[in-house]
Design a protein around this motif. Structure first.
Motif, PDB file in Angstrom:
ATOM      1  N   GLU A   1       0.937  -1.117  -0.028  1.00 37.76           N
ATOM      2  CA  GLU A   1      -0.004   0.074   0.195  1.00 37.76           C
ATOM      3  C   GLU A   1       0.909   1.332  -0.049  1.00 37.76           C
ATOM      4  OE1 GLU A   1      -3.593   2.071   2.796  1.00 37.76           O
ATOM      5  OE2 GLU A   1      -3.409  -0.112   2.675  1.00 37.76           O
ATOM      6  N   THR A   2       0.642   2.014  -1.001  1.00 37.89           N
ATOM      7  CA  THR A   2       1.375   3.518  -1.070  1.00 37.89           C
ATOM      8  C   THR A   2       0.871   4.373  -0.153  1.00 37.89           C
ATOM      9  OG1 THR A   2       0.151   4.405  -2.735  1.00 37.89           O
ATOM     10  CG2 THR A   2       1.784   2.771  -3.593  1.00 37.89           C
ATOM     11  N   PRO A   3       1.825   5.344   0.208  1.00 32.15           N
ATOM     12  CA  PRO A   3       1.229   6.390   1.338  1.00 32.15           C
ATOM     13  C   PRO A   3      -0.049   7.088   0.811  1.00 32.15           C
ATOM     14  CG  PRO A   3       3.710   6.467   0.778  1.00 32.15           C
ATOM     15  CD  PRO A   3       3.103   5.412  -0.217  1.00 32.15           C
ATOM     16  N   ASP A   4      -0.159   7.124  -0.494  1.00 33.27           N
ATOM     17  CA  ASP A   4      -1.748   7.698  -0.881  1.00 33.27           C
ATOM     18  C   ASP A   4      -2.641   6.975  -0.935  1.00 33.27           C
ATOM     19  OD1 ASP A   4      -0.968   6.480  -3.169  1.00 33.27           O
ATOM     20  OD2 ASP A   4      -0.534   8.222  -4.340  1.00 33.27           O
ATOM     21  N   GLY A   5      -2.566   5.540  -0.641  1.00 34.53           N
ATOM     22  CA  GLY A   5      -3.521   4.872  -0.454  1.00 34.53           C
ATOM     23  C   GLY A   5      -3.827   3.619  -1.667  1.00 34.53           C
ATOM     24  N   ASP A   6      -2.891   3.753  -2.657  1.00 34.43           N
ATOM     25  CA  ASP A   6      -2.951   2.910  -3.659  1.00 34.43           C
ATOM     26  C   ASP A   6      -2.432   1.591  -3.378  1.00 34.43           C
ATOM     27  OD1 ASP A   6      -4.116   4.870  -5.300  1.00 34.43           O
ATOM     28  OD2 ASP A   6      -2.488   5.612  -6.196  1.00 34.43           O
ATOM     29  N   THR A   7      -2.652   0.678  -4.225  1.00 38.96           N
ATOM     30  CA  THR A   7      -2.057  -0.558  -3.873  1.00 38.96           C
ATOM     31  C   THR A   7      -1.184  -1.156  -5.156  1.00 38.96           C
ATOM     32  OG1 THR A   7      -4.018  -1.627  -2.776  1.00 38.96           O
ATOM     33  CG2 THR A   7      -2.642  -3.273  -3.638  1.00 38.96           C
ATOM     34  N   ARG A   8      -0.167  -1.631  -4.748  1.00 38.68           N
ATOM     35  CA  ARG A   8       0.975  -1.920  -5.877  1.00 38.68           C
ATOM     36  C   ARG A   8       1.493  -3.324  -5.520  1.00 38.68           C
ATOM     37  NH1 ARG A   8       3.332   2.683  -8.246  1.00 38.68           N
ATOM     38  NH2 ARG A   8       4.071   0.994  -9.791  1.00 38.68           N
ATOM     39  N   TYR A   9       1.983  -3.960  -6.590  1.00 32.23           N
ATOM     40  CA  TYR A   9       2.254  -5.390  -6.499  1.00 32.23           C
ATOM     41  C   TYR A   9       3.856  -5.556  -6.708  1.00 32.23           C
ATOM     42  CZ  TYR A   9      -2.675  -6.080  -6.224  1.00 32.23           C
ATOM     43  OH  TYR A   9      -3.881  -5.832  -6.015  1.00 32.23           O
ATOM     44  N   GLY A  10       4.476  -6.689  -6.166  1.00 28.08           N
ATOM     45  CA  GLY A  10       5.665  -7.118  -6.198  1.00 28.08           C
ATOM     46  C   GLY A  10       6.156  -8.118  -5.610  1.00 28.08           C
ATOM     47  N   PHE A  11       7.509  -8.018  -5.041  1.00 26.10           N
ATOM     48  CA  PHE A  11       7.912  -9.388  -4.279  1.00 26.10           C
ATOM     49  C   PHE A  11       8.709  -8.729  -3.088  1.00 26.10           C
ATOM     50  CE2 PHE A  11       8.185 -10.232  -9.048  1.00 26.10           C
ATOM     51  CZ  PHE A  11       7.532 -11.489  -9.039  1.00 26.10           C
ATOM     52  N   LYS A  12       8.413  -9.557  -2.072  1.00 31.24           N
ATOM     53  CA  LYS A  12       9.263  -9.467  -1.053  1.00 31.24           C
ATOM     54  C   LYS A  12      10.293 -10.575  -1.138  1.00 31.24           C
ATOM     55  CE  LYS A  12       7.906  -7.675   2.996  1.00 31.24           C
ATOM     56  NZ  LYS A  12       7.090  -7.508   4.391  1.00 31.24           N
ATOM     57  N   LEU A  13      11.587 -10.328  -1.058  1.00 34.73           N
ATOM     58  CA  LEU A  13      12.556 -11.576  -0.936  1.00 34.73           C
ATOM     59  C   LEU A  13      13.448 -11.643   0.098  1.00 34.73           C
ATOM     60  CD1 LEU A  13      13.403 -10.536  -4.791  1.00 34.73           C
ATOM     61  CD2 LEU A  13      11.847 -12.081  -4.151  1.00 34.73           C
ATOM     62  N   LYS A  14      14.032 -12.931   0.336  1.00 39.36           N
ATOM     63  CA  LYS A  14      15.179 -13.112   1.334  1.00 39.36           C
ATOM     64  C   LYS A  14      16.211 -12.909   0.895  1.00 39.36           C
ATOM     65  CE  LYS A  14      12.104 -15.854   4.466  1.00 39.36           C
ATOM     66  NZ  LYS A  14      11.832 -16.931   5.213  1.00 39.36           N
ATOM     67  N   ILE A  15      16.340 -13.301  -0.567  1.00 38.32           N
ATOM     68  CA  ILE A  15      17.534 -13.280  -1.313  1.00 38.32           C
ATOM     69  C   ILE A  15      17.422 -12.465  -2.646  1.00 38.32           C
ATOM     70  CG2 ILE A  15      18.470 -15.343  -0.308  1.00 38.32           C
ATOM     71  CD1 ILE A  15      17.461 -15.537  -3.956  1.00 38.32           C
ATOM     72  N   VAL A  16      18.435 -11.902  -3.193  1.00 38.37           N
ATOM     73  CA  VAL A  16      18.139 -11.299  -4.417  1.00 38.37           C
ATOM     74  C   VAL A  16      19.110 -11.990  -5.676  1.00 38.37           C
ATOM     75  CG1 VAL A  16      18.772  -9.288  -5.937  1.00 38.37           C
ATOM     76  CG2 VAL A  16      18.174  -9.063  -3.515  1.00 38.37           C
ATOM     77  N   ASP A  17      18.045 -12.599  -6.632  1.00 42.57           N
ATOM     78  CA  ASP A  17      18.703 -13.204  -7.726  1.00 42.57           C
ATOM     79  C   ASP A  17      19.267 -12.472  -8.832  1.00 42.57           C
ATOM     80  OD1 ASP A  17      19.557 -15.070 -10.004  1.00 42.57           O
ATOM     81  OD2 ASP A  17      17.335 -16.010  -9.885  1.00 42.57           O
ATOM     82  N   VAL A  18      20.306 -11.943  -8.885  1.00 43.66           N
ATOM     83  CA  VAL A  18      20.805 -10.900  -9.740  1.00 43.66           C
ATOM     84  C   VAL A  18      20.511 -11.117 -11.272  1.00 43.66           C
ATOM     85  CG1 VAL A  18      22.744  -9.535 -10.408  1.00 43.66           C
ATOM     86  CG2 VAL A  18      22.611 -10.391  -8.066  1.00 43.66           C
ATOM     87  N   PRO A  19      20.539 -12.220 -11.750  1.00 40.15           N
ATOM     88  CA  PRO A  19      20.229 -12.640 -13.331  1.00 40.15           C
ATOM     89  C   PRO A  19      18.702 -12.305 -13.215  1.00 40.15           C
ATOM     90  CG  PRO A  19      21.599 -14.189 -12.596  1.00 40.15           C
ATOM     91  CD  PRO A  19      21.155 -13.640 -11.338  1.00 40.15           C
ATOM     92  N   TRP A  20      17.882 -12.665 -12.456  1.00 43.59           N
ATOM     93  CA  TRP A  20      16.449 -12.441 -12.550  1.00 43.59           C
ATOM     94  C   TRP A  20      16.029 -10.839 -12.410  1.00 43.59           C
ATOM     95  CZ3 TRP A  20      13.255 -10.656  -8.490  1.00 43.59           C
ATOM     96  CH2 TRP A  20      11.922 -10.928  -8.705  1.00 43.59           C
ATOM     97  N   LEU A  21      16.812 -10.448 -11.432  1.00 45.12           N
ATOM     98  CA  LEU A  21      16.538  -8.933 -11.386  1.00 45.12           C
ATOM     99  C   LEU A  21      16.911  -8.012 -12.530  1.00 45.12           C
ATOM    100  CD1 LEU A  21      15.647  -6.497  -9.637  1.00 45.12           C
ATOM    101  CD2 LEU A  21      18.030  -6.816  -8.668  1.00 45.12           C
ATOM    102  N   LYS A  22      17.988  -8.528 -12.931  1.00 50.12           N
ATOM    103  CA  LYS A  22      18.411  -7.819 -14.307  1.00 50.12           C
ATOM    104  C   LYS A  22      17.321  -8.012 -15.496  1.00 50.12           C
ATOM    105  CE  LYS A  22      22.406  -8.028 -17.403  1.00 50.12           C
ATOM    106  NZ  LYS A  22      23.764  -8.418 -17.774  1.00 50.12           N
ATOM    107  N   ARG A  23      16.936  -9.082 -15.612  1.00 51.51           N
ATOM    108  CA  ARG A  23      15.918  -9.391 -16.678  1.00 51.51           C
ATOM    109  C   ARG A  23      14.534  -8.430 -16.262  1.00 51.51           C
ATOM    110  NH1 ARG A  23      17.904 -14.527 -16.667  1.00 51.51           N
ATOM    111  NH2 ARG A  23      16.577 -15.298 -15.151  1.00 51.51           N
ATOM    112  N   LEU A  24      14.157  -8.321 -15.158  1.00 56.47           N
ATOM    113  CA  LEU A  24      13.148  -7.272 -14.761  1.00 56.47           C
ATOM    114  C   LEU A  24      13.504  -5.961 -15.148  1.00 56.47           C
ATOM    115  CD1 LEU A  24      11.875  -8.348 -11.116  1.00 56.47           C
ATOM    116  CD2 LEU A  24      10.577  -8.877 -13.182  1.00 56.47           C
ATOM    117  N   LEU A  25      14.701  -5.582 -14.703  1.00 54.04           N
ATOM    118  CA  LEU A  25      15.163  -4.225 -15.092  1.00 54.04           C
ATOM    119  C   LEU A  25      15.000  -3.861 -16.731  1.00 54.04           C
ATOM    120  CD1 LEU A  25      17.996  -3.710 -12.503  1.00 54.04           C
ATOM    121  CD2 LEU A  25      15.814  -2.488 -12.655  1.00 54.04           C
ATOM    122  N   LEU A  26      15.752  -4.860 -17.462  1.00 49.47           N
ATOM    123  CA  LEU A  26      15.723  -4.612 -18.712  1.00 49.47           C
ATOM    124  C   LEU A  26      14.293  -4.667 -19.532  1.00 49.47           C
ATOM    125  CD1 LEU A  26      18.765  -6.734 -19.766  1.00 49.47           C
ATOM    126  CD2 LEU A  26      18.551  -4.392 -19.113  1.00 49.47           C
TER     127      LEU A  26
END
Length: 406
Positions: free
Chosen positions: A58-83
């Motif tokens: 939930e954002t400060p203005d009350g909107d709902t956004r979606y994503g991931f809460k991670l215990k580890i960061v898989d760098v190749p996967w994150l890179k693909r998300l960014l690209l």
């Protein structure tokens, strides 16, 4: 989208998995670091369509956004998300920088490289859509007309290119070889840097939208040569800016390290002799004892916020990198920013500034000198840069905000 087709779930690894030093030119890995990844609307739709479980924020203005809460960061996967342009915001809390210092630096480099990928891709797409090939495509496919704002290869076009892989590889070679020859004689770069840059260049031409190769394959020889020369110029423009990744990484590490040291030195108290400070802080057991005295560890956070918008006839890519320090006071941080973050460094090197410091670690204001250094470098590179220090509401601690617009 193909970058993510085979990676719809976040993998897990055991704690302490081996890591490497560089983002470019290395086989990447997973980082033992908690994080929060907030997706763009397009990214959220992509994963929802593949029935991937997403966390809601939930954002400060009350909107709902979606994503991931991670215990580890898989760098190749994150890179693909960014690209793919799927990351709107990413947060990386750090309770003990000593255990993840190199990884935080690598993540800072990664986000700058992702911006450079986007900048390069949009630059050469803008060139491609101005060709007669695309003009003809638009006349014969009015329902799929392409311009610089919406140019994404239609399925028919991608399918048509599958049988031309050898010809595409030949074009890639014609584009990259002149740049590789220049790099090999560039005495400003070490051998390792040249290898990493060559890897980066290959990734640029491998991940660009297939539309570019459709245009090149369908163009007359003379026109193809002109387009390839413009692509080479675009790659060289990116290479002129690639050092920003290292500058930003060094500054992030130095500012977070200085804030961490200041907090731990304060915990030691005035009875500790200055000559003993460094040996105490570099003793793992004593360092751990000091950190355990803090309710939430050192409570530092690195945050990325990414966006792009159409302005002045092209896509503009914006990175806001924020550093939240949970312990240092806003007044102290603001004073260092005002004293050292807006200087003209002239011919003085950062090493000289460090060596003239008086603290147990040289000059703990070095990170602020990096800020001045980055500002001057951005001006030279044609990158818009802003920096500010804000007080975190109700906490009395500081947030350092850095904005780069390509």
């Amino acid at each position: 989208m193909a970058l993510l087709e085979n990676r719809s779930e976040v993998p897990t690894v055991s704690k302490g998995q081996a890591v490497t030093k560089h983002i470019m030119g290395e086989k990447p890995r997973c980082i033992d670091l908690r994080s929060k990844i907030v997706l763009t609307q397009e990214g959220a739709a992509f994963f929802k369509n593949r029935a991937t479980g997403l966390h809601s924020f939930e954002t400060p203005d009350g909107d709902t956004r979606y994503g991931f809460k991670l215990k580890i960061v898989d760098v190749p996967w994150l890179k693909r998300l960014l690209l793919a342009g799927f990351v709107d915001k990413a947060e990386f809390p750090v309770s003990d920088l000593g255990s993840v210092k190199n990884e935080i630096g690598d993540l800072a480099r990664l986000v700058v490289f992702s911006i450079l990928y986007g900048y390069f891709n949009s630059t050469i797409i803008d060139r491609a859509v101005k060709t007669e090939v695309i003009a003809k495509w638009n006349r014969t496919h009015p329902h799929q007309a392409l311009d610089a704002q919406n140019a994404v290869s239609p399925v028919e076009l991608k399918n048509a290119l599958k049988s031309r892989s050898d010809a595409i590889e030949s074009i890639k070679k014609e584009i990259t070889e002149p740049i590789f020859r220049s790099l090999l004689v560039d005495q400003r770069r070490t051998e390792d840097e040249r290898k990493r840059l060559m890897y980066f260049i290959r990734e640029l031409v491998d991940t660009v939208d297939p539309l570019i190769y459709f245009v090149l394959l369908c163009s007359a020889p003379l026109e193809r040569q002109k387009i390839q020369q413009d692509i080479i110029k675009a790659i060289n423009s990116v290479l002129d800016r690639v050092d920003l990744a290292d500058y930003l990484s060094l500054m992030v590490i130095e500012l977070m390290s200085a804030a961490e040291r200041s907090t731990l030195i304060e915990l030691l108290g005035p009875e500790t002799k200055p000559s003993e400070v460094r040996s105490i802080l570099e003793n793992p057991e004593k360092r751990r004892e000091l950190i355990q005295r803090l309710p939430h560890g050192l409570a530092s956070i690195m945050v990325w916020s990414l966006s792009k918008r159409w302005a002045l006839g092209r896509w503009r890519y914006r990175l806001k990198l924020s550093l939240y320090d949970g312990s240092s006071s806003f007044e102290d941080t603001k004073r260092m920013f005002d004293e050292r973050g807006r200087l003209s460094l002239g011919e003085k090197s950062l090493q000289e500034l460090y060596e003239h410091g008086t603290g147990p670690y040289g000059d703990d204001g070095l990170g602020w000198y990096y800020l001045s250094f980055i500002a001057e470098a951005c001006e030279h590179m044609g990158v818009h840069f802003e920096a500010a220090v804000k007080e975190r509401q109700g906490k009395g601690t500081a947030a350092v905000n850095l904005v780069l617009v390509f």
